[in-house]
Design a protein around this motif. Structure first.
Motif, PDB file in Angstrom:
ATOM      1  N   THR A  58       0.856  -1.182   0.000  1.00 57.61           N
ATOM      2  CA  THR A  58       0.000   0.000   0.000  1.00 57.61           C
ATOM      3  C   THR A  58       0.894   1.235   0.000  1.00 57.61           C
ATOM      4  OG1 THR A  58      -0.105   0.038   2.426  1.00 57.61           O
ATOM      5  CG2 THR A  58      -1.871  -1.151   1.252  1.00 57.61           C
ATOM      6  N   ASN A  59       0.288   2.362  -0.334  1.00 62.34           N
ATOM      7  CA  ASN A  59       1.001   3.627  -0.318  1.00 62.34           C
ATOM      8  C   ASN A  59       0.050   4.711   0.170  1.00 62.34           C
ATOM      9  OD1 ASN A  59       2.786   5.749  -0.755  1.00 62.34           O
ATOM     10  ND2 ASN A  59       2.276   5.928  -2.910  1.00 62.34           N
ATOM     11  N   SER A  60       0.527   5.514   1.107  1.00 60.91           N
ATOM     12  CA  SER A  60      -0.249   6.664   1.569  1.00 60.91           C
ATOM     13  C   SER A  60       0.715   7.781   1.950  1.00 60.91           C
ATOM     14  CB  SER A  60      -1.123   6.290   2.775  1.00 60.91           C
ATOM     15  OG  SER A  60      -0.317   6.060   3.918  1.00 60.91           O
ATOM     16  N   LYS A  61       0.194   9.012   1.973  1.00 66.95           N
ATOM     17  CA  LYS A  61       1.023  10.152   2.368  1.00 66.95           C
ATOM     18  C   LYS A  61       1.544   9.979   3.789  1.00 66.95           C
ATOM     19  CE  LYS A  61      -0.665  13.970  -0.438  1.00 66.95           C
ATOM     20  NZ  LYS A  61      -1.306  15.283  -0.413  1.00 66.95           N
ATOM     21  N   GLU A  62       0.699   9.460   4.659  1.00 68.37           N
ATOM     22  CA  GLU A  62       1.049   9.329   6.068  1.00 68.37           C
ATOM     23  C   GLU A  62       2.093   8.247   6.316  1.00 68.37           C
ATOM     24  OE1 GLU A  62      -2.312   8.879   5.058  1.00 68.37           O
ATOM     25  OE2 GLU A  62      -2.600  11.041   5.153  1.00 68.37           O
ATOM     26  N   GLY A 111      13.701 -26.330   2.552  1.00 69.50           N
ATOM     27  CA  GLY A 111      14.436 -27.015   3.601  1.00 69.50           C
ATOM     28  C   GLY A 111      14.080 -26.581   5.009  1.00 69.50           C
ATOM     29  N   GLN A 112      13.205 -25.592   5.146  1.00 73.39           N
ATOM     30  CA  GLN A 112      12.774 -25.157   6.477  1.00 73.39           C
ATOM     31  C   GLN A 112      11.286 -25.425   6.646  1.00 73.39           C
ATOM     32  OE1 GLN A 112      13.891 -21.269   7.788  1.00 73.39           O
ATOM     33  NE2 GLN A 112      16.014 -21.487   7.111  1.00 73.39           N
ATOM     34  N   THR A 113      10.884 -25.676   7.872  1.00 76.67           N
ATOM     35  CA  THR A 113       9.497 -26.030   8.169  1.00 76.67           C
ATOM     36  C   THR A 113       8.579 -24.819   8.215  1.00 76.67           C
ATOM     37  OG1 THR A 113      10.519 -27.624   9.676  1.00 76.67           O
ATOM     38  CG2 THR A 113       8.147 -27.521   9.674  1.00 76.67           C
ATOM     39  N   ASN A 114       9.054 -23.748   8.830  1.00 77.71           N
ATOM     40  CA  ASN A 114       8.202 -22.585   9.054  1.00 77.71           C
ATOM     41  C   ASN A 114       8.161 -21.648   7.857  1.00 77.71           C
ATOM     42  OD1 ASN A 114       9.418 -23.308  11.948  1.00 77.71           O
ATOM     43  ND2 ASN A 114       7.356 -22.521  12.158  1.00 77.71           N
ATOM     44  N   GLN A 115       7.082 -20.884   7.805  1.00 81.27           N
ATOM     45  CA  GLN A 115       6.936 -19.847   6.787  1.00 81.27           C
ATOM     46  C   GLN A 115       7.214 -18.498   7.442  1.00 81.27           C
ATOM     47  OE1 GLN A 115       2.898 -20.654   5.617  1.00 81.27           O
ATOM     48  NE2 GLN A 115       3.536 -22.140   4.083  1.00 81.27           N
ATOM     49  N   TYR A 116       7.509 -17.498   6.604  1.00 82.12           N
ATOM     50  CA  TYR A 116       7.932 -16.188   7.093  1.00 82.12           C
ATOM     51  C   TYR A 116       7.078 -15.080   6.503  1.00 82.12           C
ATOM     52  CZ  TYR A 116      12.061 -18.786   8.442  1.00 82.12           C
ATOM     53  OH  TYR A 116      12.903 -19.705   9.005  1.00 82.12           O
ATOM     54  N   GLU A 117       7.086 -13.943   7.212  1.00 78.53           N
ATOM     55  CA  GLU A 117       6.519 -12.709   6.690  1.00 78.53           C
ATOM     56  C   GLU A 117       7.589 -11.640   6.825  1.00 78.53           C
ATOM     57  OE1 GLU A 117       2.433 -10.596   7.247  1.00 78.53           O
ATOM     58  OE2 GLU A 117       3.705 -10.032   8.948  1.00 78.53           O
ATOM     59  N   ILE A 118       7.826 -10.933   5.731  1.00 78.10           N
ATOM     60  CA  ILE A 118       8.687  -9.762   5.785  1.00 78.10           C
ATOM     61  C   ILE A 118       7.795  -8.552   5.566  1.00 78.10           C
ATOM     62  CG2 ILE A 118       9.323  -9.871   3.328  1.00 78.10           C
ATOM     63  CD1 ILE A 118      12.113  -8.805   4.189  1.00 78.10           C
ATOM     64  N   THR A 119       7.928  -7.576   6.453  1.00 74.32           N
ATOM     65  CA  THR A 119       7.213  -6.312   6.315  1.00 74.32           C
ATOM     66  C   THR A 119       8.218  -5.272   5.853  1.00 74.32           C
ATOM     67  OG1 THR A 119       5.726  -6.935   8.110  1.00 74.32           O
ATOM     68  CG2 THR A 119       5.789  -4.612   7.523  1.00 74.32           C
ATOM     69  N   LEU A 120       7.882  -4.587   4.777  1.00 74.56           N
ATOM     70  CA  LEU A 120       8.782  -3.616   4.145  1.00 74.56           C
ATOM     71  C   LEU A 120       8.225  -2.203   4.313  1.00 74.56           C
ATOM     72  CD1 LEU A 120       8.906  -5.713   0.903  1.00 74.56           C
ATOM     73  CD2 LEU A 120      10.842  -5.465   2.460  1.00 74.56           C
ATOM     74  N   HIS A 121       9.130  -1.233   4.476  1.00 71.38           N
ATOM     75  CA  HIS A 121       8.683   0.153   4.599  1.00 71.38           C
ATOM     76  C   HIS A 121       9.684   1.088   3.936  1.00 71.38           C
ATOM     77  CE1 HIS A 121       8.344   4.127   6.548  1.00 71.38           C
ATOM     78  NE2 HIS A 121       7.085   3.904   6.286  1.00 71.38           N
ATOM     79  N   ALA A 160       6.156  -7.463  -3.738  1.00 74.26           N
ATOM     80  CA  ALA A 160       5.197  -6.565  -3.101  1.00 74.26           C
ATOM     81  C   ALA A 160       4.881  -5.384  -4.004  1.00 74.26           C
ATOM     82  CB  ALA A 160       5.744  -6.076  -1.754  1.00 74.26           C
ATOM     83  N   TRP A 161       5.901  -4.796  -4.608  1.00 78.87           N
ATOM     84  CA  TRP A 161       5.742  -3.627  -5.472  1.00 78.87           C
ATOM     85  C   TRP A 161       4.781  -3.923  -6.630  1.00 78.87           C
ATOM     86  CZ3 TRP A 161       6.875   1.335  -4.996  1.00 78.87           C
ATOM     87  CH2 TRP A 161       6.835   2.147  -6.113  1.00 78.87           C
ATOM     88  N   ASP A 162       4.904  -5.115  -7.197  1.00 81.00           N
ATOM     89  CA  ASP A 162       4.084  -5.481  -8.345  1.00 81.00           C
ATOM     90  C   ASP A 162       2.590  -5.560  -8.019  1.00 81.00           C
ATOM     91  OD1 ASP A 162       6.316  -5.546  -9.934  1.00 81.00           O
ATOM     92  OD2 ASP A 162       6.445  -7.742 -10.005  1.00 81.00           O
ATOM     93  N   THR A 163       2.236  -5.597  -6.745  1.00 77.99           N
ATOM     94  CA  THR A 163       0.825  -5.635  -6.343  1.00 77.99           C
ATOM     95  C   THR A 163       0.238  -4.246  -6.124  1.00 77.99           C
ATOM     96  OG1 THR A 163       1.175  -5.749  -3.941  1.00 77.99           O
ATOM     97  CG2 THR A 163       1.212  -7.846  -5.179  1.00 77.99           C
TER      98      THR A 163
END
Length: 89
Positions: A11-15, A28-38, A82-85
């Motif tokens: 998403t993009n906003s002025k704030e 090779g790893q069991t868990n999944q990840y989330e990366i939050t970008l700013h 992320a950008w492509d969305t």
């Protein structure tokens, strides 16, 4: 390190500037990840890396974080996913 992207959004906003999230798994790893970008201007990106659904081994998380720090191509591919969305106005 091979990653498979499960979901991405931005998403993009002025704030807030640009805020992206990418869910991914690492081969090779069991868990999944989330990366939050700013980024305020979509030039330099800060991020936070978290386990997606449940906690896992700290050494796995640290290995992924080290790879993100060292592998610009991997990091850039997550930003691009992320950008492509982002809806262009």
């Amino acid at each position: 390190m091979k990653v498979n992207i499960l979901h991405a959004s931005m998403t993009n906003s002025k704030e807030s500037g640009f805020v992206g999230k990418v869910h991914f798994e690492v081969e090779g790893q069991t868990n999944q990840y989330e990366i939050t970008l700013h980024s305020r201007k979509a030039t330099e990106w800060g991020y936070g890396l978290f386990f997606l659904n449940e906690s896992g081994k700290e050494e796995d998380l640290l290995a992924v974080e080290d790879e993100l720090e060292e592998n610009d191509e991997l990091f850039d591919s997550l930003v691009k996913a992320a950008w492509d969305t982002l809806e262009k106005k």
